[in-house]
Write a protein that holds these residues in place. Structure first.
Motif, PDB file in Angstrom:
ATOM      1  N   LYS A  44       0.588  -1.275  -0.081  1.00 33.20           N
ATOM      2  CA  LYS A  44       0.565  -0.211   0.268  1.00 33.20           C
ATOM      3  C   LYS A  44       1.137   1.129   0.242  1.00 33.20           C
ATOM      4  O   LYS A  44       1.491   1.000   0.735  1.00 33.20           O
ATOM      5  CB  LYS A  44      -0.896   0.080   1.079  1.00 33.20           C
ATOM      6  CG  LYS A  44      -1.884   0.807   1.551  1.00 33.20           C
ATOM      7  CD  LYS A  44      -2.635   1.370   2.777  1.00 33.20           C
ATOM      8  CE  LYS A  44      -3.933  -0.005   2.556  1.00 33.20           C
ATOM      9  NZ  LYS A  44      -5.020  -0.128   3.927  1.00 33.20           N
ATOM     10  N   VAL A  45       0.847   1.878  -1.153  1.00 37.24           N
ATOM     11  CA  VAL A  45       2.047   2.737  -1.220  1.00 37.24           C
ATOM     12  C   VAL A  45       1.417   4.699  -0.301  1.00 37.24           C
ATOM     13  O   VAL A  45       2.171   5.653  -0.997  1.00 37.24           O
ATOM     14  CB  VAL A  45       2.548   3.071  -2.513  1.00 37.24           C
ATOM     15  CG1 VAL A  45       3.036   1.693  -2.813  1.00 37.24           C
ATOM     16  CG2 VAL A  45       1.752   3.546  -3.137  1.00 37.24           C
ATOM     17  N   LEU A  46      -0.275   3.913  -0.683  1.00 44.81           N
ATOM     18  CA  LEU A  46      -0.754   5.589  -0.690  1.00 44.81           C
ATOM     19  C   LEU A  46      -2.072   5.017   0.770  1.00 44.81           C
ATOM     20  O   LEU A  46      -3.053   4.185   0.466  1.00 44.81           O
ATOM     21  CB  LEU A  46      -1.852   6.102  -1.412  1.00 44.81           C
ATOM     22  CG  LEU A  46      -1.764   7.937  -1.379  1.00 44.81           C
ATOM     23  CD1 LEU A  46      -0.871   8.412  -1.842  1.00 44.81           C
ATOM     24  CD2 LEU A  46      -3.250   7.933  -2.693  1.00 44.81           C
ATOM     25  N   PRO A 101       9.866  13.285   1.280  1.00 41.74           N
ATOM     26  CA  PRO A 101      11.206  12.416   1.119  1.00 41.74           C
ATOM     27  C   PRO A 101      10.465  11.456  -0.108  1.00 41.74           C
ATOM     28  O   PRO A 101       9.139  11.840  -0.249  1.00 41.74           O
ATOM     29  CB  PRO A 101      11.367  11.473   1.912  1.00 41.74           C
ATOM     30  CG  PRO A 101      10.637  11.285   2.670  1.00 41.74           C
ATOM     31  CD  PRO A 101       9.644  12.351   2.877  1.00 41.74           C
ATOM     32  N   SER A 102      11.002  11.199  -1.320  1.00 41.20           N
ATOM     33  CA  SER A 102      11.206  11.429  -2.435  1.00 41.20           C
ATOM     34  C   SER A 102      10.725   9.403  -2.384  1.00 41.20           C
ATOM     35  O   SER A 102      10.525   9.380  -1.071  1.00 41.20           O
ATOM     36  CB  SER A 102      12.753  11.148  -3.036  1.00 41.20           C
ATOM     37  OG  SER A 102      12.465   9.800  -4.163  1.00 41.20           O
ATOM     38  N   GLY A 103       9.521   9.153  -2.632  1.00 43.18           N
ATOM     39  CA  GLY A 103       8.697   7.447  -2.812  1.00 43.18           C
ATOM     40  C   GLY A 103       7.584   7.651  -1.322  1.00 43.18           C
ATOM     41  O   GLY A 103       7.666   6.825  -1.551  1.00 43.18           O
ATOM     42  N   CYS A 104       7.738   8.712  -1.018  1.00 45.84           N
ATOM     43  CA  CYS A 104       6.420   9.195   0.350  1.00 45.84           C
ATOM     44  C   CYS A 104       4.873   9.178  -0.582  1.00 45.84           C
ATOM     45  O   CYS A 104       4.177   9.123  -0.126  1.00 45.84           O
ATOM     46  CB  CYS A 104       6.765  10.438   0.526  1.00 45.84           C
ATOM     47  SG  CYS A 104       6.315  11.786   0.242  1.00 45.84           S
ATOM     48  N   GLY A 105       4.972   8.734  -2.113  1.00 47.62           N
ATOM     49  CA  GLY A 105       3.739   9.099  -2.779  1.00 47.62           C
ATOM     50  C   GLY A 105       3.109  10.482  -3.560  1.00 47.62           C
ATOM     51  O   GLY A 105       2.052   9.722  -3.132  1.00 47.62           O
ATOM     52  N   LYS A 106       3.857  10.926  -3.505  1.00 54.58           N
ATOM     53  CA  LYS A 106       3.370  12.606  -3.544  1.00 54.58           C
ATOM     54  C   LYS A 106       2.608  12.481  -4.819  1.00 54.58           C
ATOM     55  O   LYS A 106       1.661  12.938  -6.064  1.00 54.58           O
ATOM     56  CB  LYS A 106       4.494  13.911  -3.766  1.00 54.58           C
ATOM     57  CG  LYS A 106       4.693  13.947  -2.226  1.00 54.58           C
ATOM     58  CD  LYS A 106       6.074  14.722  -2.866  1.00 54.58           C
ATOM     59  CE  LYS A 106       7.399  14.337  -3.054  1.00 54.58           C
ATOM     60  NZ  LYS A 106       8.117  13.788  -2.546  1.00 54.58           N
ATOM     61  N   THR A 107       3.688  11.537  -6.220  1.00 59.57           N
ATOM     62  CA  THR A 107       3.088  11.357  -7.748  1.00 59.57           C
ATOM     63  C   THR A 107       2.020  10.417  -7.715  1.00 59.57           C
ATOM     64  O   THR A 107       0.670  10.883  -8.402  1.00 59.57           O
ATOM     65  CB  THR A 107       4.264  10.858  -8.838  1.00 59.57           C
ATOM     66  OG1 THR A 107       5.287  11.466  -8.248  1.00 59.57           O
ATOM     67  CG2 THR A 107       3.872  10.470  -9.660  1.00 59.57           C
ATOM     68  N   THR A 108       1.779   9.623  -6.272  1.00 61.93           N
ATOM     69  CA  THR A 108       0.573   9.060  -6.668  1.00 61.93           C
ATOM     70  C   THR A 108      -0.437   9.565  -6.511  1.00 61.93           C
ATOM     71  O   THR A 108      -1.884   9.112  -6.831  1.00 61.93           O
ATOM     72  CB  THR A 108       1.377   7.915  -5.408  1.00 61.93           C
ATOM     73  OG1 THR A 108       1.852   6.855  -5.460  1.00 61.93           O
ATOM     74  CG2 THR A 108      -0.333   6.628  -5.737  1.00 61.93           C
ATOM     75  N   LEU A 109      -0.382  10.480  -5.112  1.00 60.91           N
ATOM     76  CA  LEU A 109      -1.171  10.776  -5.149  1.00 60.91           C
ATOM     77  C   LEU A 109      -1.606  12.025  -6.381  1.00 60.91           C
ATOM     78  O   LEU A 109      -3.023  12.435  -6.855  1.00 60.91           O
ATOM     79  CB  LEU A 109      -0.908  11.721  -3.334  1.00 60.91           C
ATOM     80  CG  LEU A 109      -2.269  12.853  -2.826  1.00 60.91           C
ATOM     81  CD1 LEU A 109      -3.832  11.658  -3.301  1.00 60.91           C
ATOM     82  CD2 LEU A 109      -1.807  13.561  -1.750  1.00 60.91           C
TER      83      LEU A 109
END
Ligand SMILES: Nc1ncnc2c1ncn2[C@@H]1O[C@H](COP(=O)(O)OP(=O)(O)O)[C@@H](O)[C@H]1O
Ligand SMILES: [Mg+2]
Length: 223
Positions: free
Chosen positions: A24-26, A44-52
């Protein structure tokens, strides 16, 4: 829901992989974006910004939960209606600009209107002026600097007058002075009433936003 709420998110999740490999990345319990806000999404990189961002812009589909846009549920709609939603409501800006290399700056700005058939040329020229590219309308992306290419991308994002601008690391490929200019441009758009959500790990960019949402491990950590 109050009338100035543009987006409301409830229990939004995105899971990659299946069964034992599922991650579960988001996992965003709740998030509200009001019309006219200028928000930085940091972490930080990989925290889910792009996914959101991709979920809010309907470039990706959630694994669970709801996205309510202007009071209407967008999660669960079909591709045809999402395509229209995306074109009418969202302007996208990416880190690597994503311009079409064989087209002039002007034609790149006009690209979102190709399927519509109307003459958006005067508006495209006006927008190129607004982002500081008057006189460079005929240039191809190769003949423009990184900052100028991002300006073209911003003009393109504005062409169809979207309700929301989603910018994913818009200053990530730029030196700090040019990045600051692009951030200022986004701020100006916001001053003119545009709602802007910018994912960035550049503190300089986040600093000029009206609200900062911090993410960690797929969750909203602080707001
Ligand atoms: N297509 C994918 N398949 C599997 N994992 C992915 C995929 N895309 C992103 N991820 C993972 O999801 C997490 C969030 O990524 P992302 O949203 O790109 O973070 P950010 O934009 O904050 O750097 C990361 O752990 C990343 O590795
Ligand atoms: Mg990202």
């Amino acid at each position: 829901m109050e009338p100035d709420v543009l987006i409301f998110v409830k229990n939004l999740t995105r899971v990659y992989g299946k069964n034992k490999l599922a991650v579960k990345v988001l996992d965003v319990t709740s998030l509200e974006i009001r019309r006219g806000e200028f928000i930085a999404l940091t972490g930080p990189s990989g925290c889910g910004k792009t996914t959101l961002l991709n979920l809010l812009g309907t470039l990706d589909r959630p694994s669970g939960g709801d996205i309510i846009f202007e009071g209407k549920k967008i999660s669960g709609q079909g591709e045809v209606s999402l395509c229209r939603f995306r074109r009418e409501k969202i302007g996208f800006i990416f880190q690597a600009y994503h311009l079409i290399p064989t087209l002039s700056a002007l034609r790149n700005v006009l690209a979102p209107a190709f399927p519509l058939g109307n003459d958006y040329r005067p508006r495209a020229l006006e927008l190129l002026g607004l982002v500081g590219l008057a006189g460079k309308e005929g240039r191809r992306p190769d003949d423009l600097s990184g900052g100028e290419q991002q300006r073209v991308a911003i003009a393109r994002a504005l062409l169809l007058d979207p309700d929301l601008i989603l910018a994913d690391e818009p200053t990530g490929n730029l030196d700090s002075a040019t990045g600051a200019e692009i951030a200022e441009l986004l701020k100006n758009l916001n001053h003119h009433g545009r709602t802007v959500l910018v994912a960035t790990h550049n503190p300089q960019t986040a600093e000029i936003c009206g609200r900062v949402i911090r993410m960690a491990d797929g969750r909203i950590a602080a707001r």
